[in-house]
Design a protein around this motif. Sequence first.
Motif, PDB file in Angstrom:
ATOM      1  N   ALA A   1       0.834  -1.208   0.000  1.00 26.64           N
ATOM      2  CA  ALA A   1       0.000   0.000   0.000  1.00 26.64           C
ATOM      3  C   ALA A   1       0.867   1.256   0.000  1.00 26.64           C
ATOM      4  O   ALA A   1       0.562   2.244  -0.691  1.00 26.64           O
ATOM      5  N   ILE A   2       1.971   1.227   0.751  1.00 19.20           N
ATOM      6  CA  ILE A   2       2.904   2.362   0.778  1.00 19.20           C
ATOM      7  C   ILE A   2       3.526   2.574  -0.605  1.00 19.20           C
ATOM      8  O   ILE A   2       3.649   3.713  -1.090  1.00 19.20           O
ATOM      9  N   ILE A   3       3.915   1.480  -1.256  1.00 24.92           N
ATOM     10  CA  ILE A   3       4.510   1.588  -2.596  1.00 24.92           C
ATOM     11  C   ILE A   3       3.511   2.198  -3.576  1.00 24.92           C
ATOM     12  O   ILE A   3       3.870   3.045  -4.406  1.00 24.92           O
ATOM     13  N   LEU A   4       2.246   1.780  -3.512  1.00 24.60           N
ATOM     14  CA  LEU A   4       1.217   2.337  -4.396  1.00 24.60           C
ATOM     15  C   LEU A   4       1.101   3.847  -4.208  1.00 24.60           C
ATOM     16  O   LEU A   4       1.009   4.606  -5.187  1.00 24.60           O
ATOM     17  N   LEU A   5       1.123   4.300  -2.964  1.00 22.27           N
ATOM     18  CA  LEU A   5       1.025   5.739  -2.697  1.00 22.27           C
ATOM     19  C   LEU A   5       2.269   6.482  -3.172  1.00 22.27           C
ATOM     20  O   LEU A   5       2.183   7.611  -3.670  1.00 22.27           O
ATOM     21  N   GLU A   6       3.413   5.832  -3.034  1.00 20.17           N
ATOM     22  CA  GLU A   6       4.656   6.450  -3.506  1.00 20.17           C
ATOM     23  C   GLU A   6       4.656   6.550  -5.031  1.00 20.17           C
ATOM     24  O   GLU A   6       5.053   7.580  -5.596  1.00 20.17           O
ATOM     25  N   ASP A   7       4.211   5.500  -5.694  1.00 19.22           N
ATOM     26  CA  ASP A   7       4.164   5.514  -7.160  1.00 19.22           C
ATOM     27  C   ASP A   7       3.198   6.570  -7.687  1.00 19.22           C
ATOM     28  O   ASP A   7       3.382   7.104  -8.794  1.00 19.22           O
ATOM     29  N   GLU A   8       2.174   6.881  -6.890  1.00 19.34           N
ATOM     30  CA  GLU A   8       1.198   7.897  -7.298  1.00 19.34           C
ATOM     31  C   GLU A   8       1.616   9.303  -6.872  1.00 19.34           C
ATOM     32  O   GLU A   8       0.910  10.281  -7.134  1.00 19.34           O
ATOM     33  N   GLY A   9       2.781   9.417  -6.223  1.00 19.62           N
ATOM     34  CA  GLY A   9       3.332  10.720  -5.872  1.00 19.62           C
ATOM     35  C   GLY A   9       2.812  11.329  -4.588  1.00 19.62           C
ATOM     36  O   GLY A   9       3.086  12.499  -4.295  1.00 19.62           O
ATOM     37  N   PHE A  10       2.083  10.549  -3.782  1.00 21.24           N
ATOM     38  CA  PHE A  10       1.538  11.082  -2.533  1.00 21.24           C
ATOM     39  C   PHE A  10       2.575  11.139  -1.419  1.00 21.24           C
ATOM     40  O   PHE A  10       2.484  11.981  -0.525  1.00 21.24           O
ATOM     41  N   ILE A  11       3.529  10.215  -1.440  1.00 24.90           N
ATOM     42  CA  ILE A  11       4.574  10.171  -0.418  1.00 24.90           C
ATOM     43  C   ILE A  11       5.897   9.815  -1.069  1.00 24.90           C
ATOM     44  O   ILE A  11       5.942   9.373  -2.224  1.00 24.90           O
ATOM     45  N   THR A  12       6.976   9.990  -0.298  1.00 26.16           N
ATOM     46  CA  THR A  12       8.309   9.563  -0.726  1.00 26.16           C
ATOM     47  C   THR A  12       8.944   8.800   0.429  1.00 26.16           C
ATOM     48  O   THR A  12       8.774   9.176   1.598  1.00 26.16           O
ATOM     49  N   GLY A  13       9.654   7.739   0.099  1.00 28.98           N
ATOM     50  CA  GLY A  13      10.242   6.891   1.133  1.00 28.98           C
ATOM     51  C   GLY A  13      11.170   7.629   2.073  1.00 28.98           C
ATOM     52  O   GLY A  13      11.297   7.258   3.240  1.00 28.98           O
ATOM     53  N   SER A  14      11.812   8.680   1.585  1.00 30.35           N
ATOM     54  CA  SER A  14      12.756   9.435   2.420  1.00 30.35           C
ATOM     55  C   SER A  14      12.070  10.486   3.292  1.00 30.35           C
ATOM     56  O   SER A  14      12.731  11.166   4.078  1.00 30.35           O
ATOM     57  N   ASP A  15      10.767  10.609   3.161  1.00 29.67           N
ATOM     58  CA  ASP A  15      10.030  11.583   3.981  1.00 29.67           C
ATOM     59  C   ASP A  15      10.079  11.186   5.453  1.00 29.67           C
ATOM     60  O   ASP A  15       9.883  10.012   5.790  1.00 29.67           O
ATOM     61  N   PRO A  16      10.290  12.167   6.346  1.00 31.09           N
ATOM     62  CA  PRO A  16      10.215  11.849   7.774  1.00 31.09           C
ATOM     63  C   PRO A  16       8.765  11.666   8.208  1.00 31.09           C
ATOM     64  O   PRO A  16       7.849  12.272   7.641  1.00 31.09           O
ATOM     65  N   VAL A  17       8.571  10.841   9.201  1.00 31.58           N
ATOM     66  CA  VAL A  17       7.223  10.582   9.713  1.00 31.58           C
ATOM     67  C   VAL A  17       6.565  11.876  10.177  1.00 31.58           C
ATOM     68  O   VAL A  17       5.351  12.067  10.011  1.00 31.58           O
ATOM     69  N   SER A  18       7.349  12.784  10.732  1.00 33.59           N
ATOM     70  CA  SER A  18       6.807  14.033  11.274  1.00 33.59           C
ATOM     71  C   SER A  18       6.166  14.908  10.203  1.00 33.59           C
ATOM     72  O   SER A  18       5.389  15.817  10.530  1.00 33.59           O
ATOM     73  N   ASP A  19       6.453  14.660   8.912  1.00 34.52           N
ATOM     74  CA  ASP A  19       5.775  15.397   7.837  1.00 34.52           C
ATOM     75  C   ASP A  19       4.284  15.075   7.828  1.00 34.52           C
ATOM     76  O   ASP A  19       3.463  15.898   7.387  1.00 34.52           O
ATOM     77  N   TYR A  20       3.936  13.892   8.277  1.00 37.00           N
ATOM     78  CA  TYR A  20       2.542  13.443   8.243  1.00 37.00           C
ATOM     79  C   TYR A  20       1.925  13.384   9.648  1.00 37.00           C
ATOM     80  O   TYR A  20       0.712  13.541   9.792  1.00 37.00           O
ATOM     81  N   LEU A  21       2.773  13.150  10.642  1.00 38.04           N
ATOM     82  CA  LEU A  21       2.329  13.102  12.032  1.00 38.04           C
ATOM     83  C   LEU A  21       3.208  14.065  12.823  1.00 38.04           C
ATOM     84  O   LEU A  21       4.203  13.649  13.442  1.00 38.04           O
ATOM     85  N   PRO A  22       2.890  15.375  12.816  1.00 38.17           N
ATOM     86  CA  PRO A  22       3.770  16.394  13.425  1.00 38.17           C
ATOM     87  C   PRO A  22       4.068  16.156  14.900  1.00 38.17           C
ATOM     88  O   PRO A  22       5.106  16.595  15.407  1.00 38.17           O
ATOM     89  N   TRP A  23       3.179  15.469  15.603  1.00 38.66           N
ATOM     90  CA  TRP A  23       3.359  15.226  17.026  1.00 38.66           C
ATOM     91  C   TRP A  23       4.268  14.028  17.305  1.00 38.66           C
ATOM     92  O   TRP A  23       4.597  13.738  18.456  1.00 38.66           O
ATOM     93  N   PHE A  24       4.685  13.311  16.258  1.00 41.17           N
ATOM     94  CA  PHE A  24       5.541  12.129  16.435  1.00 41.17           C
ATOM     95  C   PHE A  24       6.979  12.587  16.608  1.00 41.17           C
ATOM     96  O   PHE A  24       7.594  13.114  15.674  1.00 41.17           O
ATOM     97  N   ALA A  25       7.534  12.411  17.829  1.00 40.68           N
ATOM     98  CA  ALA A  25       8.849  12.984  18.132  1.00 40.68           C
ATOM     99  C   ALA A  25       9.692  12.050  18.988  1.00 40.68           C
ATOM    100  O   ALA A  25       9.946  12.317  20.168  1.00 40.68           O
ATOM    101  N   PRO A  26      10.169  10.921  18.433  1.00 40.92           N
ATOM    102  CA  PRO A  26      11.045  10.026  19.197  1.00 40.92           C
ATOM    103  C   PRO A  26      12.405  10.679  19.430  1.00 40.92           C
ATOM    104  O   PRO A  26      12.752  11.666  18.777  1.00 40.92           O
ATOM    105  N   ALA A  27      13.159  10.115  20.359  1.00 37.80           N
ATOM    106  CA  ALA A  27      14.453  10.714  20.703  1.00 37.80           C
ATOM    107  C   ALA A  27      15.549   9.660  20.716  1.00 37.80           C
ATOM    108  O   ALA A  27      15.307   8.490  21.015  1.00 37.80           O
TER     109      ALA A  27
END
Length: 501
Positions: A101-127
Amino acid sequence: MKINKKTETILIAFLFVAIFIIVWKKQLVTFFSAGSYNDVDNMVETIMDKSATPGVAMVISKDGKIDYKYYGYGDVKNQKKVTEESLFELGSTTKAFTALAIILLEDEGFITGSDPVSDYLPWFAPAYNGEQTDITIDQLLAHTSGIPSWSVQLIPEGTSDDMLEKTIRNISGITLDTYPGTKHSYATINYDILALIIEEVTGQKYQDFVTDNILLPLGMTESYFSTGQEAVSDKLTKGYKLFFGKSLEYNAPRYYGNIAAGYLVTNIKDLGLWMNAQLGLGNIPDNLRSAINKSHHVDREIAGYINEDKYYSYGWSNDIENKVIKHGGSNPNYSSQAIIDLEKQEAVFVLANLDSSVPSQIANNTYRNLNGIQMSKFSYDDSYILLDIIFSFLSIIAMLSLCRRGLNLMKGKRRVIENEETNARKIIGIAMGLVIRIIFLVFIIIWPYLINYNYYLIRVWMSNAIFVGEVLTIINCILSIAMKMKRIGAIRTRNISIPAK
């Protein structure tokens, strides 16, 4: 007739051995048998017997030809046999669907594998080392995020619509074991994060997106995701858990928040379509065919390194030299194993309604048989099966010890005290034994936490024989400690009395 202490102990031991043999006669016979087999059917039945597995379903694909095999019961109580339509939970073999499902979204240009999670979930902040650190989508796919494997403990039980987000928020500020991208360490929750990203990007529920874009286009019409909200199909097999060498029906807790990592429900008919799609066979939409081909590709720069020529990539353990992809799956009461040889056009998928290594052993042996290699004998290398065996024996020993202590208490421990030497050496010896028992008692209570486990996980995932053994051992330790303290007190006060006749 007066029975001495030694005879009494022998009689109690004999009684427990007799009970054990009567109750576990079948398990003992299968446990000590050689476990050799002549063909695939005999192999499966032998392994099922030796592991107390109620039901197994297997689909084999060879050059596009599908063969379904099914054994045992989907519902033991009602004698309902497994068929090609029987449904099982996949466990972690669900992850390949999520990656696709992730590959399908990447192929359609919605996401990129190198994108950080925080681009989509701004509150996600591991340390890592006290500093906030970004994790990328590629790192989640390859299990190189640095999220610790024990984070499975943080997945909350529940079936409400918000459980997926609750699950990810539970780990949003987690301390990472390693810096992202540096080391492969399997953590199931990585794929739940991917599911939430899918929902953020598409505006759909994860399960709806995968169903519409993967399951239905492949013709997997009988498959669905278990959220805990759906009506239970009469084709769904009952799940089981080991207890004293037997499989007992087990209604495991539901974890909607872990849906993308382990809760696809399917059967071998649909999995035959899935396997052939991996082999490039069947009527597959072009975008999906392209995504499937990409899921078999290993980019060594971003894939998780397992060992030489073996990598984790897109929901598969990938042997790049032999062109074989595989994955196992476990839920508290189901398990599975897939092996797909992309070069030889062979595939095996095995499902079981018991959490164990049985699907893995059956799949590996079937794959070996397809290639003219002698099948391996059954081995008790599964931690859950071994723990059930070990704690079943420990429970019996603990019960024997408890009965003996109980008899001593009923007779009066003072009979022993009256003959003891009341000197410092004796007190020191008893005190040392007391300290050892206290240390052992503490260890028995805290051992799960020493291996990043807890009692909740043990209750959900492991044999209840562990709890029986734990409780009996703790009672034994407490009685032993109490008796030794009483002896020390009696020696110190020289209060030696003779029991009434």
